[in-house]
Design a protein around this motif. Structure first.
Motif, PDB file in Angstrom:
ATOM      1  N   THR A 114       0.771  -1.285   0.383  1.00 27.24           N
ATOM      2  CA  THR A 114       0.137  -0.457  -0.099  1.00 27.24           C
ATOM      3  C   THR A 114       0.884   1.228   0.252  1.00 27.24           C
ATOM      4  OG1 THR A 114      -0.275  -0.056   1.967  1.00 27.24           O
ATOM      5  CG2 THR A 114      -1.643  -1.136   1.004  1.00 27.24           C
ATOM      6  N   ASP A 115       2.170   1.316   0.449  1.00 24.45           N
ATOM      7  CA  ASP A 115       2.767   1.999   0.404  1.00 24.45           C
ATOM      8  C   ASP A 115       4.019   2.622  -0.870  1.00 24.45           C
ATOM      9  OD1 ASP A 115       1.761   3.364   3.357  1.00 24.45           O
ATOM     10  OD2 ASP A 115       3.020   1.624   4.305  1.00 24.45           O
ATOM     11  N   ARG A 116       3.470   2.078  -1.820  1.00 20.92           N
ATOM     12  CA  ARG A 116       4.649   1.297  -2.931  1.00 20.92           C
ATOM     13  C   ARG A 116       5.083   3.082  -3.646  1.00 20.92           C
ATOM     14  NH1 ARG A 116       6.398  -3.695  -5.184  1.00 20.92           N
ATOM     15  NH2 ARG A 116       7.476  -2.668  -6.616  1.00 20.92           N
ATOM     16  N   VAL A 160       6.069   5.321  -2.730  1.00 20.15           N
ATOM     17  CA  VAL A 160       7.573   6.104  -1.908  1.00 20.15           C
ATOM     18  C   VAL A 160       8.295   5.622  -2.226  1.00 20.15           C
ATOM     19  CG1 VAL A 160       8.677   6.225   0.224  1.00 20.15           C
ATOM     20  CG2 VAL A 160       6.120   7.658   0.343  1.00 20.15           C
ATOM     21  N   TRP A 161       8.364   3.985  -1.964  1.00 23.25           N
ATOM     22  CA  TRP A 161       8.916   2.940  -2.556  1.00 23.25           C
ATOM     23  C   TRP A 161       9.254   2.646  -3.428  1.00 23.25           C
ATOM     24  CZ3 TRP A 161      12.004  -0.711  -0.143  1.00 23.25           C
ATOM     25  CH2 TRP A 161      12.665  -1.257  -1.039  1.00 23.25           C
ATOM     26  N   VAL A 221      11.732   5.947  -4.611  1.00 20.36           N
ATOM     27  CA  VAL A 221      13.002   5.598  -3.911  1.00 20.36           C
ATOM     28  C   VAL A 221      13.682   4.909  -4.585  1.00 20.36           C
ATOM     29  CG1 VAL A 221      14.197   4.951  -2.032  1.00 20.36           C
ATOM     30  CG2 VAL A 221      12.424   6.720  -1.648  1.00 20.36           C
ATOM     31  N   LEU A 258      12.935  13.205  -5.257  1.00 17.94           N
ATOM     32  CA  LEU A 258      11.295  12.978  -4.122  1.00 17.94           C
ATOM     33  C   LEU A 258       9.832  13.890  -4.917  1.00 17.94           C
ATOM     34  CD1 LEU A 258      13.149  10.792  -1.992  1.00 17.94           C
ATOM     35  CD2 LEU A 258      12.341   9.801  -3.763  1.00 17.94           C
ATOM     36  N   VAL A 311       2.007  11.342  -0.031  1.00 19.51           N
ATOM     37  CA  VAL A 311       3.060  11.082   0.589  1.00 19.51           C
ATOM     38  C   VAL A 311       4.651  12.301   0.747  1.00 19.51           C
ATOM     39  CG1 VAL A 311       1.957   8.972  -0.140  1.00 19.51           C
ATOM     40  CG2 VAL A 311       3.303   9.862  -1.609  1.00 19.51           C
ATOM     41  N   LEU A 319       7.915  13.403   1.549  1.00 21.56           N
ATOM     42  CA  LEU A 319       8.502  13.160   2.888  1.00 21.56           C
ATOM     43  C   LEU A 319       9.217  14.279   3.285  1.00 21.56           C
ATOM     44  CD1 LEU A 319      12.418  13.048   1.034  1.00 21.56           C
ATOM     45  CD2 LEU A 319       9.969  13.255  -0.072  1.00 21.56           C
ATOM     46  N   MET A 342       8.584  10.226   6.002  1.00 26.23           N
ATOM     47  CA  MET A 342       9.681   8.104   4.969  1.00 26.23           C
ATOM     48  C   MET A 342       9.381   7.292   6.060  1.00 26.23           C
ATOM     49  SD  MET A 342      11.079   9.040   2.382  1.00 26.23           S
ATOM     50  CE  MET A 342      12.128   7.745   1.794  1.00 26.23           C
ATOM     51  N   TYR A 343       8.018   7.356   6.360  1.00 24.12           N
ATOM     52  CA  TYR A 343       7.253   5.791   7.142  1.00 24.12           C
ATOM     53  C   TYR A 343       7.316   4.816   6.382  1.00 24.12           C
ATOM     54  CZ  TYR A 343       4.393   3.058   9.420  1.00 24.12           C
ATOM     55  OH  TYR A 343       3.109   1.951  10.068  1.00 24.12           O
ATOM     56  N   ASP A 344       6.782   4.860   4.449  1.00 24.96           N
ATOM     57  CA  ASP A 344       5.828   4.566   3.568  1.00 24.96           C
ATOM     58  C   ASP A 344       7.355   3.495   3.824  1.00 24.96           C
ATOM     59  OD1 ASP A 344       3.968   6.170   4.529  1.00 24.96           O
ATOM     60  OD2 ASP A 344       3.264   7.051   2.308  1.00 24.96           O
ATOM     61  N   TYR A 345       8.416   4.536   3.409  1.00 25.60           N
ATOM     62  CA  TYR A 345       8.927   3.525   2.988  1.00 25.60           C
ATOM     63  C   TYR A 345      10.475   2.391   3.943  1.00 25.60           C
ATOM     64  CZ  TYR A 345      14.488   2.708   1.444  1.00 25.60           C
ATOM     65  OH  TYR A 345      15.855   2.518   1.807  1.00 25.60           O
ATOM     66  N   ARG A 393       8.134   1.447   6.351  1.00 26.43           N
ATOM     67  CA  ARG A 393       7.434  -0.210   6.607  1.00 26.43           C
ATOM     68  C   ARG A 393       7.330  -0.803   5.330  1.00 26.43           C
ATOM     69  NH1 ARG A 393       2.287  -1.132   7.071  1.00 26.43           N
ATOM     70  NH2 ARG A 393       1.894  -1.239   4.995  1.00 26.43           N
ATOM     71  N   MET A 394       8.599  -0.642   3.902  1.00 26.56           N
ATOM     72  CA  MET A 394       8.068  -1.332   2.879  1.00 26.56           C
ATOM     73  C   MET A 394       9.185  -1.960   2.867  1.00 26.56           C
ATOM     74  SD  MET A 394       5.638  -0.790   0.552  1.00 26.56           S
ATOM     75  CE  MET A 394       6.570  -1.832  -0.967  1.00 26.56           C
TER      76      MET A 394
END
Lengths: 165, 221
Positions: A91-93, A95-96, A99, A145, A153, A155, B1-4, B6-7
């Motif tokens: 679900t947090d894809r 940001v991932w 990055v 970013l 979302v 950062l 960057m909590y999302d990062y 978590r992943m």
């Protein structure tokens, strides 16, 4: 180094090494290869780890190996492997993905800051770059970013150090 | 960057790789592993402990006698270099009474404390037989010393030594047993076993930068 000590270090820090390697290399296969090489290097027995500095050494070695891999002729000619990670919860894809779309040297700084919780000086030591270079890379990474991420979302610049795992 | 984070929490080594590494550590099986998907590789030269060469065409004939033993000859009008390493390999560095000594051209130079992980000691020499210039570079801490010998003719640069890995390349220990093709090149393709020490050596990087050398493995498509 005793095999039991090596195994303990691997159990304790293996995933941390892999995460940095993954951040740098951008794919599982290369990340796992680097992780294996780090512990192989340790198993050679030429390294004396100072108590309390084990993780720092392992991450420094990881960064060095990643740099070497990224510049190697193998990689330049073999190209990127497309082996994305299967996440249980993605679900947090956003940001991932943002990055991971950064150039490797920015990904490494972001990872060490936001995941490992290191300060700029420590990151500089691990990556063999100056504190100024760390600041520059962090700043550029954040700029990149910000362009990629949607408003909700984005950062936070302060949402990093102090979250050491 | 909590999302990062978590992943990233979900990013872990695969069970297969964990088992492989654990077996490696418990059995100290650190000598060989498979390097997948190698491209076609042509090395212009491979010497005892690892030698890499990049080639430029049209060079005049040049000869260089390595301190560690062996002769390199670049023939005129060719893009190939030829090596004679039939002699005994000799390490130019020695540890004696806690001192690090560099033996070169009849001298014994005490370089104790002059190298570390990031700092090379560079000795420029002239091959007494040919008059060509080369460099001996020593680096690393006392318990992990490495050295290389470098020579450059035009755009051709050869490097050999011990306990080093080129920036951006992999040690070539296993290529010792590979026979050269008729044109003098070494051709390797497909999957093969090799010793993989992709260890970054900042001291070598620093030395190459200081010397303005761009050493890289020759590769053909």
């Amino acid at each position: 180094m005793d095999a039991n000590v090596l195994a303990d270090l691997f159990r304790q820090y293996g995933d941390d090494v892999f995460r940095l390697a993954y951040s740098y290399m951008g794919n599982r296969a290369d990340g796992e290869d680097v992780c294996q090489s780090v512990f192989l290097k340790l198993a050679e027995g030429k390294t004396v780890l100072l108590p309390g500095r084990e993780k720092s050494w392992l991450l420094t070695c990881t960064a060095n190996l990643c740099k070497s891999h990224l510049r190697s002729f193998w990689r330049r000619n073999v190209g990127e492997l497309d082996e994305s990670l299967p996440f249980r919860d993605d679900t947090d894809r956003e940001v991932w993905d943002a990055v991971m779309a950064l150039p490797p040297k920015y990904r490494a700084v972001v990872h060490l800051y936001y995941w490992e919780g290191y300060g700029q000086g420590e990151i500089g030591d691990i990556l063999h770059i100056s504190r100024t270079a760390v600041q520059t890379r962090m700043s550029r990474a954040r700029d990149m970013l910000k362009k990629e991420l949607s408003d909700d979302v984005r950062l936070s610049a302060n949402d990093g150090a102090g979250h050491a795992q | 960057m909590y999302d990062y984070r978590r992943m990233m929490e979900q990013v872990t080594l695969s069970d297969r790789k964990k088992e492989e590494i654990m077996n490696m550590l418990e059995n100290k099986d650190t000598q060989k592993r498979r390097m997948p998907r190698a491209g076609k590789l042509i090395l212009a030269a491979a010497l005892a402990v690892g030698c890499v060469l990049s080639i430029a065409a049209g060079l005049p004939a040049q000869v260089y006698n390595f301190v560690a033993g062996g002769v390199m000859t670049v023939l005129p009008g060719t893009d190939q270099a030829f090596f004679d390493f039939t002699g005994e390999d000799t390490s130019p560095i020695a540890l004696k009474d806690g001192r690090v000594l560099l033996a070169v051209d009849g001298q014994e130079i005490d370089i104790t404390g002059k190298t570390d992980e990031d700092t090379p000691y560079i000795y420029e020499r002239t091959d007494p037989a040919s008059g060509n210039k080369g460099w001996l570079v020593v680096g690393g801490p006392a318990d992990d010393l490495g050295w290389v010998e470098l020579v450059q003719f035009g755009d051709t640069c050869a490097i050999g030594g011990d306990n080093f890995a080129l920036p951006g390349s992999i040690s070539l220990d296993d290529f010792k047993d590979i026979q050269p093709a008729e044109d003098g090149s070494f051709v390797v393709g497909g999957e093969f076993e090799m010793v993989d020490y992709p260890v970054y050596r900042p001291w070598l990087d620093a030395a190459l930068k200081q010397l303005g050398l761009d050493v890289e493995m020759g590769l053909a498509d």
